[in-house]
Enzyme design. Structure first.
Site, PDB file in Angstrom:
ATOM      1  N   CYS A  14      17.720  80.960  13.965  1.00 21.34           N
ATOM      2  CA  CYS A  14      17.546  82.407  14.173  1.00 21.34           C
ATOM      3  C   CYS A  14      16.761  83.071  13.051  1.00 21.34           C
ATOM      4  CB  CYS A  14      18.890  83.093  14.388  1.00 21.34           C
ATOM      5  SG  CYS A  14      20.021  83.064  12.974  1.00 21.34           S
TER       6      CYS A  14
ATOM      7  N   HIS B 126      23.768  85.922  12.105  1.00 19.66           N
ATOM      8  CA  HIS B 126      22.813  85.802  13.208  1.00 19.66           C
ATOM      9  C   HIS B 126      21.914  87.032  13.226  1.00 19.66           C
ATOM     10  CE1 HIS B 126      21.368  83.943  16.861  1.00 19.66           C
ATOM     11  NE2 HIS B 126      21.406  85.107  17.457  1.00 19.66           N
TER      12      HIS B 126
ATOM     13  N   HIS C 175      15.900  85.624  19.965  1.00 17.27           N
ATOM     14  CA  HIS C 175      16.642  84.969  18.891  1.00 17.27           C
ATOM     15  C   HIS C 175      16.797  83.493  19.224  1.00 17.27           C
ATOM     16  CE1 HIS C 175      20.649  85.293  21.200  1.00 17.27           C
ATOM     17  NE2 HIS C 175      19.717  85.792  21.982  1.00 17.27           N
TER      18      HIS C 175
END
Length: 169
Positions: free
Chosen positions: A72, A125, A141
């Site tokens: 990510c 994340h 992502h």
């Protein structure tokens, strides 16, 4: 010690850049999500988004920054680097950059940050907003289970895990 290292690496892999198996249908399919951004493709934001989208379907690889595998923060790091914008390599460090903004003010090119491990109070994340119109916010992502995909922030997993949005450009 030799037995502990593989276990720690596996644990790190499972905790970072996670995605839920509970995701909605379009994140379960491996077909690219056709999301047309409204940013000019010649603008810095447009170029960053186009670069990130070029990785759609790329498998997840911890520490990856290429078509062979991407994580990510690697996706965000390499996408912004195309416009000579240097960001930290780790999502929790990226979350200290730029200006924190209200999710209601998020635009294409902004970053969205998540805490996907409820037992740890840390951002792990990051995604890049590729569309935000009429209350629909989509971001690109890299997830451990499906690689680089576009998701909708209204999906229960991402809505629950959302922490903050930040503007870099």
């Amino acid at each position: 010690m030799k037995k502990l290292l593989p276990v720690l690496l596996l644990l790190l892999f499972l905790v970072s850049c996670g995605a839920s198996k509970r995701s909605t249908t379009y994140t379960k399919t491996r077909t690219p999500n056709k999301v047309e951004s409204t940013s000019s493709p010649n603008s810095a934001v447009g170029k960053i988004i186009d670069h990130a989208k070029s990785f759609e379907g790329t498998r997840y690889k911890f520490g990856g920054t290429t078509k062979k595998g991407m994580d990510c923060s690697g996706l965000i790091y390499t996408s912004f680097a195309t416009e000579n914008i240097t960001l930290p390599r780790i999502s929790r460090d990226m979350a200290t950059q730029g200006e924190r903004i209200s999710l209601l003010k998020a635009e294409e090119g902004d970053l969205v940050f998540f805490q996907t491990n409820p037992s740890k109070n840390v951002i792990n994340h990051v995604g890049l907003v590729v569309y935000n119109k009429s209350g629909v916010l989509k971001f690109i992502h890299a997830t451990t289970s499906q690689g680089v995909i576009i998701s909708d922030l209204s999906e229960a997993y991402w809505d629950k895990s959302f922490v903050q949005a930040r503007r870099i450009i």
